[in-house]
Scaffold this motif. Structure first.
Motif, short mmCIF file in Angstrom:
data_model
loop_
_atom_site.label_atom_id
_atom_site.label_comp_id
_atom_site.label_asym_id
_atom_site.label_seq_id
_atom_site.Cartn_x
_atom_site.Cartn_y
_atom_site.Cartn_z
N GLU A 113 -3.77 -7.34 -13.32
CA GLU A 113 -2.91 -8.49 -13.00
C GLU A 113 -1.96 -8.17 -11.87
O GLU A 113 -1.72 -9.01 -10.99
N MET A 114 -1.42 -6.94 -11.86
CA MET A 114 -0.51 -6.57 -10.79
C MET A 114 -1.25 -6.45 -9.46
O MET A 114 -0.78 -6.93 -8.42
N ALA A 115 -2.43 -5.84 -9.50
CA ALA A 115 -3.23 -5.71 -8.28
C ALA A 115 -3.68 -7.08 -7.77
O ALA A 115 -3.63 -7.36 -6.56
N ASP A 116 -4.11 -7.93 -8.67
CA ASP A 116 -4.57 -9.26 -8.30
C ASP A 116 -3.44 -10.06 -7.67
O ASP A 116 -3.63 -10.74 -6.65
N HIS A 117 -2.26 -9.99 -8.27
CA HIS A 117 -1.12 -10.74 -7.74
C HIS A 117 -0.72 -10.23 -6.37
O HIS A 117 -0.28 -11.00 -5.51
N ALA A 118 -0.90 -8.93 -6.15
CA ALA A 118 -0.55 -8.33 -4.86
C ALA A 118 -1.67 -8.43 -3.85
O ALA A 118 -1.48 -8.16 -2.66
N ASN A 119 -2.88 -8.81 -4.33
CA ASN A 119 -4.08 -8.81 -3.48
C ASN A 119 -4.25 -7.44 -2.82
O ASN A 119 -4.50 -7.33 -1.61
N LEU A 120 -4.13 -6.41 -3.64
CA LEU A 120 -4.13 -5.04 -3.15
C LEU A 120 -4.77 -4.14 -4.20
O LEU A 120 -4.49 -4.27 -5.40
N GLY A 121 -5.63 -3.23 -3.77
CA GLY A 121 -6.30 -2.34 -4.70
C GLY A 121 -5.33 -1.41 -5.42
O GLY A 121 -4.19 -1.21 -5.00
N LEU A 122 -5.80 -0.83 -6.52
CA LEU A 122 -5.00 0.10 -7.32
C LEU A 122 -5.94 1.13 -7.93
O LEU A 122 -6.93 0.76 -8.59
N ALA A 123 -5.67 2.39 -7.69
CA ALA A 123 -6.46 3.47 -8.26
C ALA A 123 -5.68 4.11 -9.40
O ALA A 123 -4.64 4.75 -9.17
N LEU A 124 -6.15 3.92 -10.64
CA LEU A 124 -5.56 4.59 -11.79
C LEU A 124 -6.26 5.93 -12.00
O LEU A 124 -7.46 6.05 -11.78
N ALA A 182 0.84 -1.20 0.00
CA ALA A 182 0.00 0.00 0.00
C ALA A 182 0.88 1.25 0.00
O ALA A 182 1.87 1.32 0.73
N GLY A 183 0.52 2.20 -0.83
CA GLY A 183 1.29 3.43 -0.94
C GLY A 183 2.30 3.42 -2.07
O GLY A 183 2.82 4.48 -2.43
N HIS A 184 2.59 2.25 -2.63
CA HIS A 184 3.48 2.21 -3.79
C HIS A 184 2.84 2.94 -4.97
O HIS A 184 1.61 2.94 -5.14
N ILE A 185 3.68 3.53 -5.77
CA ILE A 185 3.23 4.33 -6.91
C ILE A 185 3.30 3.49 -8.18
O ILE A 185 4.28 2.76 -8.41
N ALA A 186 2.27 3.60 -9.01
CA ALA A 186 2.25 2.93 -10.32
C ALA A 186 2.73 3.90 -11.38
O ALA A 186 2.19 5.00 -11.52
N SER A 191 5.57 8.02 -16.67
CA SER A 191 4.36 8.73 -16.23
C SER A 191 3.77 8.13 -14.96
O SER A 191 3.68 6.91 -14.82
N HIS A 192 3.35 9.01 -14.05
CA HIS A 192 2.61 8.61 -12.85
C HIS A 192 1.19 8.27 -13.28
O HIS A 192 0.49 9.08 -13.87
N VAL A 193 0.74 7.03 -12.99
CA VAL A 193 -0.61 6.64 -13.43
C VAL A 193 -1.52 6.24 -12.28
O VAL A 193 -2.74 6.14 -12.48
N GLY A 194 -0.98 6.02 -11.07
CA GLY A 194 -1.87 5.61 -9.99
C GLY A 194 -1.13 5.28 -8.72
O GLY A 194 0.09 5.46 -8.61
N ILE A 195 -1.90 4.77 -7.73
CA ILE A 195 -1.33 4.43 -6.42
C ILE A 195 -2.00 3.17 -5.91
O ILE A 195 -3.20 2.94 -6.13
N PHE A 196 -1.20 2.31 -5.27
CA PHE A 196 -1.72 1.07 -4.71
C PHE A 196 -2.27 1.29 -3.31
O PHE A 196 -1.73 2.08 -2.53
N GLY A 197 -3.36 0.58 -2.99
CA GLY A 197 -3.95 0.65 -1.67
C GLY A 197 -5.42 0.33 -1.70
O GLY A 197 -6.07 0.37 -2.77
#
Length: 719
Positions: A633-644, A563-567, A684-690
């Motif tokens: 796929e990245m969110a699913d593998h991490a079991n963590l939400g992602l807001a683009l 959580a908090g990692h940047i996409a 490019s900054h596209v989103g954040i995980f959490g």
């Protein structure tokens, strides 16, 4: 038993044209015997002679400082440092798998494993690329179940991990599935074994399992289109025994250590015929075979049957005669046949005898090196019309359409039937990016991937060929590997049709450009043509298998998203939707052009990812489905939400090439962006995980719902 009379119908049944038969008459100065006709048929069919593709295959880059052995041997060999080499190849078993799915796929795996250990390498990894018809087709489920069971049944029993692959579905494969099998092994770089015979009067030795009538004429069958007589071809499919193959590998590697082997060749397509001819041709020698000495498991086999049988788990070798006793003791120990069945001679002759009677006396080089070669007429694929109608679909609906499709749904039903961990060196198994296998006893690893997007190749063969290589390059890069080399499995329809030959030529041109620009030479491969049924061709499918090297374990790009990692997206996103997965799966459309491939950008972006691996928590290349599918796929593998941040259909589902989605800590973002800016790259900054949702702008869905759809759709639709 008298041999059949040579008639026009018999000649045609052997896949020989009138002009080819006339060439045989000119070469021999007489009418061939039935056995001789069978030998010519086996050696001059498309599967063995590459008569329609030789001209274009020669244009492919095959050299480099890392290449120890390029195309022409059982498999390619590439230096990985420290006196070690990786040996690998990919081959097709398409026609047999459609006729008899389990045995066709199983013996495809067995054949490619033999190609590797025949070179002196112990197999450490396998992959497979499978293409089936539409799920609703009456034969698709049977083929899927049979092929997957065959791949797993043989590979699991043999004991080699399956670390990657792909499975696709399209109506174009309804009448002709594709089964492409890949294997890689490790060997000492100075202990590679080759197939060229040498020395006069040297014993030619038959090794392995006994010869039966299974697979007689298999190579010729593989070089013809299917029609309504397909069921009559069932006896031409080979039958495999993985436990015998395991013993054969151990015996072969032990035999090689004795110093008894001068040359060795797998008995694959065309069996005893092809192996003997290739060994003699490469060594500029002739060969005499005495077939009564060939171990058989069926009574009263004819010379024709023995020469054309494709019974599995067999090899042919030229032996140092002074070490015959030591060599035979090895095969006796492993309870395998060892029989001296012939010898090398100085004359350019291939003499086949049975119980003292000459059944064949042919010019050996004419069977191999001077086989027919055609410059088939071809027409370039017309330029695709640009996409004018942009899809109007809610972004989450578009994503759900992809996740519900068997092409993009999770494939765990498939790869969970394969042993992915045997040998205990698998560091990354199927389900997320390229496979990784540790090089046992070292800090190195090898990465493996298999890629092609057939709808791109059909729309634009040149760009589609480039893209297959570029995607393989990105998949290796995304795990931290430096791409080393490639193998190709070129699956196309009937080359006698100028439009099909044009697809082949265009794809070769694109592949050649890409492997040169990305320093990934082609070191081995296979061409599979005539993949048609009743005149309907498959999608052009030039599969690229690629291998990369990770020199130190700390260079692996792992998966540690929090959580908090940047996409971030590396590469320019223009929103190319032509031939996209979104069009295909959500709207049933295949229009527009394939995306263009900027090879300079591919190389620059790959270098950036590898150079900055320490700052990257996770990495995924953007290909089918664009940012939307990669983000899921990245969110699913991490079991963590992602807001683009974006909800633009074009930005989410565009399939522009040379792009990566990466996850980084907030503390690393500025430094990475500055580095990219200095190199003129777009990051490019596209989103954040959490959280627990996947969001595209204001469009949101619970990740658990999407993950359930992704995990369950394949089995529900296909099985």
């Amino acid at each position: 038993m008298s041999e059949p009379e040579i008639t026009q119908d018999l000649i045609a049944a052997h896949g020989l044209s009138e002009s080819e038969y006339q060439t045989i008459l000119d070469l021999m100065g007489r009418t061939p015997s039935f056995t001789e006709l069978g030998v010519f048929s086996a050696m001059w069919n498309e599967h063995c002679s590459y008569k329609s593709s030789k001209k274009w295959l020669r244009t492919l880059p095959t050299d480099g400082p890392q290449v120890i052995c390029g195309p022409g041997e059982n498999a390619g060999v590439v230096d990985i440092g420290d006196g070690q080499a990786v040996v690998f190849k990919m081959e097709s078993h398409n026609h047999p798998s459609y006729i008899e799915p389990y045995q066709g796929a199983a013996t495809g795996v067995g054949g490619i494993l033999r190609d590797v250990f025949t070179m002196g390498a112990r197999p450490i990894a396998s992959m497979n690329s499978l293409s089936f018809g539409e799920p609703a087709h009456h034969k698709t489920k049977q083929l899927v179940h049979g092929v997957v069971a065959g791949v797993g049944g043989y590979g699991n029993c043999f004991g080699v991990p399956c670390v990657g692959g792909e499975v696709r579905f399209d109506p174009a494969y309804n009448g002709n599935c594709l089964v492409n099998a890949f294997a890689a092994g490790l060997a000492d770089a100075d202990k590679i074994f080759y197939s060229a015979a040498s020395g006069l009067g040297m014993p030619v030795v038959y090794l392995g399992a006994k010869t039966g009538r299974d697979g007689v004429g298999g190579a010729t069958m593989a070089s013809a289109e299917f029609d309504d007589t397909i069921e009559e071809k069932r006896p031409t499919v080979q039958v495999g025994d993985p436990f015998t193959e395991k013993r054969l590998m151990e015996a072969t590697l032990e035999l090689m250590a004795t110093g008894a082997v001068i040359s060795i060749q797998d008995m694959g397509a065309a069996g005893l015929t092809c192996s003997a001819v290739e060994m003699g041709d490469k060594g500029d020698l002739g060969v005499i075979l005495d077939l009564e000495k060939v171990p058989t498991r069926e009574e009263n086999m004819t010379a024709y049957e023995m020469m054309l049988s494709e019974s599995q788990e067999r090899m042919l070798m030229v032996l140092r005669p002074e070490l015959e006793a030591e060599a035979k003791a090895v095969f006796d120990k492993w309870d395998l046949d060892f029989a001296i069945v012939g010898e090398t001679i100085a004359e350019d002759r291939f003499i086949i005898r049975l119980n003292g009677e000459v059944k064949g006396d042919l010019p050996l080089k004419a069977l191999s090196g001077t086989a027919p070669e055609y410059d088939r007429p071809w027409v370039a694929t017309p330029a695709a019309e640009p996409l004018t109608e942009v899809p109007d679909i809610a972004p989450m609906d578009g994503l759900r359409a992809l996740l519900a499709s068997p092409n993009y749904a999770g494939k765990s039903w498939v790869y969970e039937q394969y042993d992915t961990m045997v040998m205990a060196d698998s560091a990354r198994t199927p389900g997320w990016g390229a496979g990784i296998v540790r090089v046992h006893g070292t800090d190195k690893s090898l990465a493996f991937t298999s890629d092609v997007t057939p709808r791109y190749v059909k729309a634009n063969p040149v760009e589609g060929g480039k893209q297959a290589v570029a995607e393989a390059y990105r998949n290796l890069t995304a795990v931290g590997a430096t791409p080393l080399a490639t193998t190709d499995n070129l699956n196309f329809g009937n080359p006698e049709k100028p439009e099909i030959m044009g697809q082949f030529v265009g794809a070769i041109q694109g592949i050649g450009e890409a492997v040169a620009a990305l320093d990934m030479p082609i070191v081995s491969g296979n061409v599979s043509l005539y993949n048609e049924t009743d005149g309907s061709a498959i999608l052009p499918t030039p599969t690229i298998g690629a291998v990369g090297l990770i020199k130190h374990s700390n260079e692996i790009i792992g998966f540690d998203v929090r959580a908090g990692h940047i996409a971030l997206v590396l590469g320019e996103s223009k929103g190319h939707l032509g031939q996209s997965a979104l069009l295909a799966e959500a709207m049933g459309r295949a229009d527009g052009d394939a995306p263009s491939v900027d090879l300079e950008a591919e190389a620059a972006h790959g270098n950036f990812i590898r150079a900055n691996h320490a700052a990257i928590a996770a990495c995924c290349d953007l290909s089918d489905g664009g940012l939307a599918l990669a983000a899921f796929e990245m969110a699913d593998h991490a079991n963590l939400g992602l807001a683009l941040e974006t909800d633009s259909t074009a930005h989410l589902f565009g399939e522009d090439q040379a792009r990566y989605l990466i996850a980084v800590t907030p503390a690393d973002v500025d430094a990475l962006r500055q580095t990219a800016e200095k190199q003129g790259l777009v990051l490019s900054h596209v989103g954040i995980f959490g959280g627990s949702d996947l969001s595209f702008g204001e469009h949101t869905a619970p990740l658990t719902d999407l993950s359930t759809l992704h995990a369950s759709s394949f089995a529900q639709t296909v099985t």
